[in-house]
Design a protein around this motif. Sequence first.
Motif, PDB file in Angstrom:
ATOM      1  N   GLY A  25     -27.718  33.000 -11.337  1.00  0.00           N
ATOM      2  CA  GLY A  25     -26.792  33.537 -12.343  1.00  0.00           C
ATOM      3  C   GLY A  25     -25.375  33.023 -12.202  1.00  0.00           C
ATOM      4  N   ALA A  26     -25.048  32.466 -11.032  1.00  0.00           N
ATOM      5  CA  ALA A  26     -23.683  31.989 -10.799  1.00  0.00           C
ATOM      6  C   ALA A  26     -23.767  30.639 -10.103  1.00  0.00           C
ATOM      7  N   THR A  60     -31.259  24.567 -10.132  1.00  0.00           N
ATOM      8  CA  THR A  60     -31.566  25.882 -10.700  1.00  0.00           C
ATOM      9  C   THR A  60     -30.735  26.916  -9.952  1.00  0.00           C
ATOM     10  N   PHE A  91     -23.446  29.368  -3.922  1.00  0.00           N
ATOM     11  CA  PHE A  91     -22.605  28.715  -4.942  1.00  0.00           C
ATOM     12  C   PHE A  91     -22.547  27.196  -4.843  1.00  0.00           C
ATOM     13  N   SER A 133     -36.133  22.668  -2.385  1.00  0.00           N
ATOM     14  CA  SER A 133     -36.556  23.796  -3.224  1.00  0.00           C
ATOM     15  C   SER A 133     -37.334  24.766  -2.356  1.00  0.00           C
ATOM     16  N   ARG A 134     -36.747  25.877  -2.000  1.00  0.00           N
ATOM     17  CA  ARG A 134     -37.387  26.786  -1.051  1.00  0.00           C
ATOM     18  C   ARG A 134     -37.600  28.214  -1.540  1.00  0.00           C
ATOM     19  N   HIS A 135     -36.631  28.724  -2.289  1.00  0.00           N
ATOM     20  CA  HIS A 135     -36.626  30.165  -2.566  1.00  0.00           C
ATOM     21  C   HIS A 135     -37.896  30.591  -3.295  1.00  0.00           C
ATOM     22  N   HIS A 136     -38.120  30.043  -4.465  1.00  0.00           N
ATOM     23  CA  HIS A 136     -39.369  30.307  -5.199  1.00  0.00           C
ATOM     24  C   HIS A 136     -39.997  29.024  -5.734  1.00  0.00           C
ATOM     25  N   GLY A 137     -39.524  27.876  -5.249  1.00  0.00           N
ATOM     26  CA  GLY A 137     -40.043  26.605  -5.778  1.00  0.00           C
ATOM     27  C   GLY A 137     -39.592  26.350  -7.216  1.00  0.00           C
ATOM     28  N   ASN A 138     -38.515  26.995  -7.626  1.00  0.00           N
ATOM     29  CA  ASN A 138     -38.057  26.879  -9.027  1.00  0.00           C
ATOM     30  C   ASN A 138     -37.638  25.446  -9.362  1.00  0.00           C
ATOM     31  N   THR A 139     -36.874  24.855  -8.453  1.00  0.00           N
ATOM     32  CA  THR A 139     -36.360  23.507  -8.714  1.00  0.00           C
ATOM     33  C   THR A 139     -37.518  22.507  -8.741  1.00  0.00           C
ATOM     34  N   ILE A 195     -29.317  26.494  -6.098  1.00  0.00           N
ATOM     35  CA  ILE A 195     -27.935  26.786  -5.698  1.00  0.00           C
ATOM     36  C   ILE A 195     -27.988  27.921  -4.667  1.00  0.00           C
ATOM     37  N   TYR A 196     -27.434  27.647  -3.516  1.00  0.00           N
ATOM     38  CA  TYR A 196     -27.413  28.641  -2.431  1.00  0.00           C
ATOM     39  C   TYR A 196     -25.952  28.803  -2.004  1.00  0.00           C
ATOM     40  N   TYR A 222     -35.648  32.125 -11.004  1.00  0.00           N
ATOM     41  CA  TYR A 222     -35.921  33.470 -10.471  1.00  0.00           C
ATOM     42  C   TYR A 222     -35.267  33.633  -9.098  1.00  0.00           C
TER      43      TYR A 222
HETATM   44  C1  LIG Z   1     -29.808  32.259   0.299  1.00  0.00           C
HETATM   45  C2  LIG Z   1     -29.712  32.194  -1.212  1.00  0.00           C
HETATM   46  C3  LIG Z   1     -28.464  32.052  -1.803  1.00  0.00           C
HETATM   47  C4  LIG Z   1     -28.344  31.985  -3.193  1.00  0.00           C
HETATM   48  N1  LIG Z   1     -27.117  31.846  -3.749  1.00  0.00           N
HETATM   49  C5  LIG Z   1     -26.999  31.768  -5.104  1.00  0.00           C
HETATM   50  C6  LIG Z   1     -25.710  31.609  -5.726  1.00  0.00           C
HETATM   51  O1  LIG Z   1     -24.682  31.485  -5.077  1.00  0.00           O
HETATM   52  N2  LIG Z   1     -25.659  31.574  -7.088  1.00  0.00           N
HETATM   53  C7  LIG Z   1     -26.789  31.688  -7.868  1.00  0.00           C
HETATM   54  O2  LIG Z   1     -26.670  31.656  -9.091  1.00  0.00           O
HETATM   55  N3  LIG Z   1     -28.021  31.826  -7.314  1.00  0.00           N
HETATM   56  C8  LIG Z   1     -28.139  31.857  -5.965  1.00  0.00           C
HETATM   57  N4  LIG Z   1     -29.389  31.982  -5.405  1.00  0.00           N
HETATM   58  C9  LIG Z   1     -30.577  31.951  -6.275  1.00  0.00           C
HETATM   59  C10 LIG Z   1     -31.161  30.536  -6.384  1.00  0.00           C
HETATM   60  O3  LIG Z   1     -30.168  29.589  -6.754  1.00  0.00           O
HETATM   61  C11 LIG Z   1     -32.268  30.459  -7.434  1.00  0.00           C
HETATM   62  O4  LIG Z   1     -33.268  31.417  -7.187  1.00  0.00           O
HETATM   63  C12 LIG Z   1     -32.855  29.049  -7.450  1.00  0.00           C
HETATM   64  O5  LIG Z   1     -33.679  28.899  -8.584  1.00  0.00           O
HETATM   65  C13 LIG Z   1     -33.647  28.769  -6.174  1.00  0.00           C
HETATM   66  O6  LIG Z   1     -34.232  27.506  -6.261  1.00  0.00           O
HETATM   67  P1  LIG Z   1     -35.581  27.157  -5.439  1.00  0.00           P
HETATM   68  O7  LIG Z   1     -36.628  28.155  -5.818  1.00  0.00           O
HETATM   69  O8  LIG Z   1     -35.894  25.771  -5.942  1.00  0.00           O
HETATM   70  O9  LIG Z   1     -35.213  27.172  -3.992  1.00  0.00           O
HETATM   71  C14 LIG Z   1     -29.518  32.060  -4.011  1.00  0.00           C
HETATM   72  C15 LIG Z   1     -30.779  32.207  -3.398  1.00  0.00           C
HETATM   73  C16 LIG Z   1     -30.891  32.257  -2.013  1.00  0.00           C
HETATM   74  C17 LIG Z   1     -32.239  32.405  -1.395  1.00  0.00           C
END
Ligand SMILES: Cc1cc2nc3c(=O)[nH]c(=O)nc-3n(C[C@H](O)[C@H](O)[C@H](O)COP(=O)(O)O)c2cc1C
Length: 152
Positions: free
Chosen positions: A84-85, A81, A56, A9-15, A53-54, A113
């Motif tokens: 949107g896709a 988490t 897809f 979980s890196r992007h915003h710690g959502n997961t 999801i990164y 987010y």
């Molecule tokens: C590099 C990157 C790629 C991503 N690709 C997707 C994607 O393909 N589909 C989607 O719905 N969200 C995508 N996201 C959004 C993340 O899935 C979403 O913000 C998720 O909650 C991040 O979880 P985290 O905060 O636990 O890391 C992406 C985010 C990043 C940073």
Amino acid sequence: MKTVVCYYSRHHGNTLKVLEAMSAEGDMDLIDVTTRQSVRLEGYDCIGFASGIYGFEFQKAVVEFARQYLPQGKPVFFVYTYGGAKGTGAKAVAEIAREKDCTVLGEFSCKGYDTFGPFKLVGGIAKGHPDRQDLENARAFYRELQAQNGGE
Ligand SMILES: Cc1cc2nc3c(=O)[nH]c(=O)nc-3n(C[C@H](O)[C@H](O)[C@H](O)COP(=O)(O)O)c2cc1C
């Protein structure tokens, strides 16, 4: 039911927020798959794999972790988490579970987010998620999972 969830979980710690909500419902350890440690999952009754999801799909480190450490025949579940896709969601890790004859107990996902790439310009998508309702749904999911698998 002693549970461990191996997560990224890196992007915003959502997961991680979702997992922390679940962990308040029972005996759950959390392992960040990016930290170096000696891992023994045999002693757990149930094993979860979780990721944002990164591109897809699940983060590859989680999939590789499952390949390396998931014991044969353990009950598993998946959490993710997404902005949107969700793309293939937990498919890659589910495939490994299948190869190891693990029963899949369930899967929980919700929006998270997302300010990746162009979404940053518009202030992000799925703002505020996981929200209170998402976290309540996550807790309910884990309560149900425990109830169906021998209680807390
Ligand atoms: C590099 C990157 C790629 C991503 N690709 C997707 C994607 O393909 N589909 C989607 O719905 N969200 C995508 N996201 C959004 C993340 O899935 C979403 O913000 C998720 O909650 C991040 O979880 P985290 O905060 O636990 O890391 C992406 C985010 C990043 C940073």
